[in-house]
Write an enzyme that holds these catalytic residues in place. Structure first.
Site, PDB file in Angstrom:
ATOM      1  N   SER A  13      -5.812  45.546  -8.568  1.00 13.55           N
ATOM      2  CA  SER A  13      -5.760  44.743  -7.338  1.00 13.55           C
ATOM      3  C   SER A  13      -5.298  45.577  -6.142  1.00 13.55           C
ATOM      4  O   SER A  13      -5.746  45.342  -5.010  1.00 13.55           O
ATOM      5  CB  SER A  13      -4.874  43.512  -7.526  1.00 13.55           C
ATOM      6  OG  SER A  13      -3.515  43.857  -7.610  1.00 13.55           O
ATOM      7  N   ARG A  66      -0.170  66.922 -21.762  1.00 12.18           N
ATOM      8  CA  ARG A  66      -0.313  66.190 -20.511  1.00 12.18           C
ATOM      9  C   ARG A  66      -1.132  66.955 -19.472  1.00 12.18           C
ATOM     10  O   ARG A  66      -2.007  66.403 -18.797  1.00 12.18           O
ATOM     11  CB  ARG A  66       1.077  65.899 -19.946  1.00 12.18           C
ATOM     12  CG  ARG A  66       1.199  64.559 -19.353  1.00 12.18           C
ATOM     13  CD  ARG A  66       2.616  64.239 -18.964  1.00 12.18           C
ATOM     14  NE  ARG A  66       3.347  63.547 -19.991  1.00 12.18           N
ATOM     15  CZ  ARG A  66       3.046  62.338 -20.448  1.00 12.18           C
ATOM     16  NH1 ARG A  66       2.011  61.680 -19.978  1.00 12.18           N
ATOM     17  NH2 ARG A  66       3.772  61.771 -21.381  1.00 12.18           N
ATOM     18  N   MET A  95      -0.893  53.894 -15.434  1.00 10.94           N
ATOM     19  CA  MET A  95       0.266  53.834 -16.325  1.00 10.94           C
ATOM     20  C   MET A  95       0.394  55.075 -17.210  1.00 10.94           C
ATOM     21  O   MET A  95       0.472  54.972 -18.426  1.00 10.94           O
ATOM     22  CB  MET A  95       0.197  52.551 -17.160  1.00 10.94           C
ATOM     23  CG  MET A  95       0.393  51.306 -16.320  1.00 10.94           C
ATOM     24  SD  MET A  95       1.875  51.414 -15.291  1.00 10.94           S
ATOM     25  CE  MET A  95       2.001  49.769 -14.643  1.00 10.94           C
ATOM     26  N   ARG A  96       0.395  56.219 -16.541  1.00  4.15           N
ATOM     27  CA  ARG A  96       0.646  57.472 -17.267  1.00  4.15           C
ATOM     28  C   ARG A  96       1.601  58.324 -16.455  1.00  4.15           C
ATOM     29  O   ARG A  96       1.605  58.270 -15.224  1.00  4.15           O
ATOM     30  CB  ARG A  96      -0.657  58.276 -17.431  1.00  4.15           C
ATOM     31  CG  ARG A  96      -1.547  57.837 -18.572  1.00  4.15           C
ATOM     32  CD  ARG A  96      -2.758  58.755 -18.658  1.00  4.15           C
ATOM     33  NE  ARG A  96      -2.400  60.154 -18.908  1.00  4.15           N
ATOM     34  CZ  ARG A  96      -2.128  60.672 -20.104  1.00  4.15           C
ATOM     35  NH1 ARG A  96      -2.187  59.917 -21.177  1.00  4.15           N
ATOM     36  NH2 ARG A  96      -1.808  61.943 -20.232  1.00  4.15           N
ATOM     37  N   ASN A 112       2.045  56.757  -4.519  1.00  6.86           N
ATOM     38  CA  ASN A 112       2.222  55.770  -5.576  1.00  6.86           C
ATOM     39  C   ASN A 112       2.787  54.493  -4.970  1.00  6.86           C
ATOM     40  O   ASN A 112       3.468  54.535  -3.950  1.00  6.86           O
ATOM     41  CB  ASN A 112       3.203  56.299  -6.637  1.00  6.86           C
ATOM     42  CG  ASN A 112       3.375  55.335  -7.793  1.00  6.86           C
ATOM     43  OD1 ASN A 112       2.407  54.741  -8.278  1.00  6.86           O
ATOM     44  ND2 ASN A 112       4.607  55.153  -8.248  1.00  6.86           N
ATOM     45  N   HIS A 114       5.200  51.240  -6.047  1.00  3.15           N
ATOM     46  CA  HIS A 114       6.129  50.809  -7.087  1.00  3.15           C
ATOM     47  C   HIS A 114       6.671  49.429  -6.715  1.00  3.15           C
ATOM     48  O   HIS A 114       7.066  49.207  -5.564  1.00  3.15           O
ATOM     49  CB  HIS A 114       7.285  51.815  -7.219  1.00  3.15           C
ATOM     50  CG  HIS A 114       8.236  51.432  -8.316  1.00  3.15           C
ATOM     51  ND1 HIS A 114       7.910  51.585  -9.646  1.00  3.15           N
ATOM     52  CD2 HIS A 114       9.472  50.875  -8.280  1.00  3.15           C
ATOM     53  CE1 HIS A 114       8.922  51.135 -10.375  1.00  3.15           C
ATOM     54  NE2 HIS A 114       9.875  50.704  -9.585  1.00  3.15           N
ATOM     55  N   ASP A 150       9.310  57.967  -9.905  1.00  2.00           N
ATOM     56  CA  ASP A 150       9.477  57.093  -8.730  1.00  2.00           C
ATOM     57  C   ASP A 150      10.549  57.614  -7.763  1.00  2.00           C
ATOM     58  O   ASP A 150      11.310  56.824  -7.188  1.00  2.00           O
ATOM     59  CB  ASP A 150       9.814  55.653  -9.178  1.00  2.00           C
ATOM     60  CG  ASP A 150       8.727  55.069 -10.072  1.00  2.00           C
ATOM     61  OD1 ASP A 150       7.544  55.331  -9.814  1.00  2.00           O
ATOM     62  OD2 ASP A 150       9.066  54.349 -11.032  1.00  2.00           O
TER      63      ASP A 150
HETATM   64  C1  GAR Z   1       1.421  46.862  -9.471  1.00  2.00           C
HETATM   65  O1  GAR Z   1       2.367  45.832  -9.383  1.00  2.00           O
HETATM   66  C2  GAR Z   1       2.085  48.211  -9.248  1.00  2.00           C
HETATM   67  O2  GAR Z   1       3.108  48.154  -8.307  1.00  2.00           O
HETATM   68  C3  GAR Z   1       2.640  48.489 -10.620  1.00  2.00           C
HETATM   69  O3  GAR Z   1       1.623  48.074 -11.499  1.00  2.00           O
HETATM   70  C4  GAR Z   1       0.895  47.005 -10.905  1.00  2.00           C
HETATM   71  C5  GAR Z   1      -0.561  47.354 -10.931  1.00  2.00           C
HETATM   72  O4  GAR Z   1      -1.331  46.274 -10.503  1.00  2.00           O
HETATM   73  N1  GAR Z   1       2.955  49.877 -10.788  1.00  2.00           N
HETATM   74  C6  GAR Z   1       4.018  50.295 -11.459  1.00  2.00           C
HETATM   75  O5  GAR Z   1       4.811  49.559 -12.011  1.00  2.00           O
HETATM   76  C7  GAR Z   1       4.192  51.805 -11.473  1.00  2.00           C
HETATM   77  N2  GAR Z   1       5.503  52.149 -11.892  1.00  2.00           N
HETATM   78  P1  GAR Z   1      -2.814  46.458 -10.005  1.00  2.00           P
HETATM   79  O6  GAR Z   1      -3.563  47.215 -11.132  1.00  2.00           O
HETATM   80  O7  GAR Z   1      -3.346  45.075  -9.857  1.00  2.00           O
HETATM   81  O8  GAR Z   1      -2.820  47.240  -8.726  1.00  2.00           O
END
Ligand code: GAR
Length: 209
Positions: A13, A66, A95-96, A112, A114, A150
């Site tokens: 999103s 990695r 998510m990596r 990024n 957060h 982060d």
């Molecule tokens: C979002 O809330 C983003 O802030 C979080 O994952 C979600 C992804 O949603 N990211 C983290 O937690 C990174 N540490 P999305 O795929 O709908 O953008």
């Protein structure tokens, strides 16, 4: 021209909000490619429907280290013009953990989002962490990526009040709405060359200066 690569793992999103803003607000950046480590990411379909090129670099079952994995991502980014010279990489729910080599290569060119007001609640389940801690405000942060988790220089933040009856779901939803506002805004500022970094601090230059 700047070229943008967006890395996702799932819903996408934030990716969608960035891609829409580029079109609507005529942000001077070419949305070159969306890459997912997960072939089932819903965001891939969304990007394709918007006419954006997509690629999958599957991480499940990958046996190298990695950096070996990240080299594959860099290869795809480079093929689409997203280089350390004229690229911007946006992590959007990717998510990596990224290797230090990848981060150094795109230093000050990787953003990024957060879902917390950093430096509070870094890492996974930031919204749950805020609730469990009893924070009265939380929110979201767009920051440059550095080698910590982060921890990179903060560009934009937006706050959300935590309600007494909030659940992880309701809080996440309100934070997400703010994410969709500030991430495209940060991409715009970057594309306009208006973000200046002074050590850990960033400043936004006003227009025409
Ligand atoms: C979002 O809330 C983003 O802030 C979080 O994952 C979600 C992804 O949603 N990211 C983290 O937690 C990174 N540490 P999305 O795929 O709908 O953008």
């Amino acid at each position: 021209m700047l070229h943008l690569g967006i890395l996702i793992s799932g819903r996408g999103s934030n990716m969608e909000s960035i891609l829409k803003a580029i079109k609507r607000q005529k942000i001077p950046i070419n949305p070159a490619v969306v890459i997912s480590n997960n072939p089932g990411a819903i965001g891939l379909k969304i990007a394709q429907n918007m006419g954006i090129k997509t690629a999958v670099v599957e991480s499940r079952g990958f046996t190298g280290n990695r950096w070996d994995y990240d080299k594959k991502i860099i290869q795809v980014l480079s093929e689409h013009g997203v280089t350390e010279k004229n690229g911007l990489v946006c992590l959007a729910g990717f998510m990596r953990i990224i290797s230090p080599e990848f981060i150094r290569k795109y230093k000050n060119r990787m953003l990024n989002i957060h879902p917390a007001i950093l430096p509070s609640f870094p890492g996974l389940h930031a919204q749950r962490q805020a609730l469990e801690y009893g924070a009265k405000y939380s929110g979201c942060t767009v920051h440059f990526v550095d080698e910590g988790v982060d921890t990179g220089p903060i560009i934009l933040q937006a706050a959300v009040k935590v309600k007494d009856d909030d659940t992880e779901e309701t809080l996440s939803k309100r934070i997400l709405a703010k994410e969709h506002a500030i991430y495209p805004q940060a991409v715009k500022l970057f594309a306009e060359g208006r973000i200046k970094t002074f050590g850990r601090r960033t400043k936004v230059k006003s227009r025409g200066r």
